[in-house]
Design a protein around this motif. Sequence first.
Motif, mmCIF file in Angstrom:
data_model
loop_
_atom_site.group_PDB
_atom_site.id
_atom_site.type_symbol
_atom_site.label_atom_id
_atom_site.label_comp_id
_atom_site.label_asym_id
_atom_site.label_seq_id
_atom_site.Cartn_x
_atom_site.Cartn_y
_atom_site.Cartn_z
ATOM 1 N N GLU A 140 0.894 0.504 -13.080
ATOM 2 C CA GLU A 140 -0.225 0.392 -12.058
ATOM 3 C C GLU A 140 -0.984 0.513 -10.778
ATOM 4 O O GLU A 140 0.090 0.034 -9.616
ATOM 5 C CB GLU A 140 -0.366 -1.081 -12.959
ATOM 6 C CG GLU A 140 -2.188 -0.876 -12.935
ATOM 7 C CD GLU A 140 -2.827 -2.494 -13.062
ATOM 8 O OE1 GLU A 140 -4.453 -2.419 -13.274
ATOM 9 O OE2 GLU A 140 -1.889 -3.180 -14.767
ATOM 10 N N ARG A 141 -1.633 0.550 -10.145
ATOM 11 C CA ARG A 141 -2.214 0.891 -8.999
ATOM 12 C C ARG A 141 -3.617 0.446 -9.009
ATOM 13 O O ARG A 141 -4.404 0.811 -9.705
ATOM 14 C CB ARG A 141 -1.730 2.664 -8.287
ATOM 15 C CG ARG A 141 -0.443 3.177 -8.262
ATOM 16 C CD ARG A 141 0.295 2.198 -7.602
ATOM 17 N NE ARG A 141 1.542 2.968 -7.424
ATOM 18 C CZ ARG A 141 2.728 2.007 -8.197
ATOM 19 N NH1 ARG A 141 2.649 0.894 -8.227
ATOM 20 N NH2 ARG A 141 4.067 3.185 -8.247
ATOM 21 N N CYS A 142 -3.984 -0.166 -7.652
ATOM 22 C CA CYS A 142 -5.795 -0.223 -7.552
ATOM 23 C C CYS A 142 -5.899 0.184 -6.526
ATOM 24 O O CYS A 142 -4.824 0.310 -4.878
ATOM 25 C CB CYS A 142 -5.500 -2.066 -7.850
ATOM 26 S SG CYS A 142 -5.254 -2.733 -8.947
ATOM 27 N N PRO A 143 -6.870 0.089 -6.212
ATOM 28 C CA PRO A 143 -7.462 1.429 -4.998
ATOM 29 C C PRO A 143 -8.330 -0.219 -4.059
ATOM 30 O O PRO A 143 -7.890 0.369 -2.815
ATOM 31 C CB PRO A 143 -9.199 0.965 -5.281
ATOM 32 C CG PRO A 143 -9.574 0.123 -6.357
ATOM 33 C CD PRO A 143 -8.375 0.028 -7.238
ATOM 34 N N CYS A 161 -2.014 -9.052 -10.211
ATOM 35 C CA CYS A 161 -0.590 -9.522 -10.428
ATOM 36 C C CYS A 161 -0.645 -10.558 -11.063
ATOM 37 O O CYS A 161 0.744 -10.943 -11.400
ATOM 38 C CB CYS A 161 -0.004 -9.548 -8.729
ATOM 39 S SG CYS A 161 0.762 -8.131 -7.637
ATOM 40 N N ALA A 162 -1.419 -11.182 -10.594
ATOM 41 C CA ALA A 162 -1.849 -12.457 -11.020
ATOM 42 C C ALA A 162 -1.407 -12.775 -12.329
ATOM 43 O O ALA A 162 -1.242 -13.694 -13.436
ATOM 44 C CB ALA A 162 -2.864 -13.353 -10.956
ATOM 45 N N TRP A 173 -2.696 0.536 -3.827
ATOM 46 C CA TRP A 173 -2.781 -0.760 -3.875
ATOM 47 C C TRP A 173 -1.260 -1.256 -5.364
ATOM 48 O O TRP A 173 -1.981 -0.636 -6.551
ATOM 49 C CB TRP A 173 -2.586 -2.462 -3.715
ATOM 50 C CG TRP A 173 -3.548 -1.932 -2.565
ATOM 51 C CD1 TRP A 173 -4.501 -0.877 -1.389
ATOM 52 C CD2 TRP A 173 -2.599 -2.827 -1.232
ATOM 53 N NE1 TRP A 173 -4.477 -1.485 -0.873
ATOM 54 C CE2 TRP A 173 -3.612 -2.248 -0.059
ATOM 55 C CE3 TRP A 173 -1.663 -3.590 -0.721
ATOM 56 C CZ2 TRP A 173 -3.258 -2.457 1.372
ATOM 57 C CZ3 TRP A 173 -1.600 -3.917 1.005
ATOM 58 C CH2 TRP A 173 -2.238 -3.204 1.864
ATOM 59 N N SER A 174 0.054 -1.370 -5.013
ATOM 60 C CA SER A 174 1.423 -1.168 -5.851
ATOM 61 C C SER A 174 0.703 -2.857 -6.819
ATOM 62 O O SER A 174 -0.236 -3.572 -6.087
ATOM 63 C CB SER A 174 2.770 -1.530 -5.381
ATOM 64 O OG SER A 174 2.496 -2.579 -4.964
ATOM 65 N N GLN A 184 0.988 -1.356 -0.427
ATOM 66 C CA GLN A 184 -0.113 -0.205 0.480
ATOM 67 C C GLN A 184 0.945 1.233 -0.469
ATOM 68 O O GLN A 184 2.194 1.189 1.074
ATOM 69 C CB GLN A 184 -1.031 -0.300 1.305
ATOM 70 C CG GLN A 184 -1.637 1.001 1.464
ATOM 71 C CD GLN A 184 -3.214 0.777 1.779
ATOM 72 O OE1 GLN A 184 -2.695 0.454 3.287
ATOM 73 N NE2 GLN A 184 -4.159 1.680 1.732
ATOM 74 N N LEU A 185 0.619 2.649 -0.643
ATOM 75 C CA LEU A 185 1.381 3.200 -1.405
ATOM 76 C C LEU A 185 1.106 4.271 0.453
ATOM 77 O O LEU A 185 -0.151 4.770 0.416
ATOM 78 C CB LEU A 185 1.306 4.009 -2.223
ATOM 79 C CG LEU A 185 1.996 3.199 -3.224
ATOM 80 C CD1 LEU A 185 1.268 3.515 -4.496
ATOM 81 C CD2 LEU A 185 2.870 2.867 -3.385
#
Length: 101
Positions: free
Chosen positions: A43-46, A55-56, A24-25, A17-18
């Motif tokens: 790419e970043r995710c909420p 990631c997968a 999230w990275s 987490q940033l």
Amino acid sequence: MTTTRYKGFCIFARPYQLRVTGHWSVSLEIERHGRRQSFSTTERCPTEAEAVVRCAAWGRRIIDGRVPGWSVDRLRGAPRLWSTITQMVTGAVRRSSSSAS
């Protein structure tokens, strides 16, 4: 840590987490034959769950050779120890065959 198996490889999701944004990275490692290689995208995710899924997905794309400039070719070969053992056995068999002649 979440692990996904794909075509003989293990994909380890390693999102973090940033602090500033809370996003999230998309960071991962791909492993095969005891060797690992790290990858990270911009790419970043909420959520952490979404980052693990991404990631997968990225890992599968990298393994399939669908991400330009990223490769797991160095992980595809036989493990070094197995390679060394195979070479030693092959050499011993060749020496024994040639001395029996």
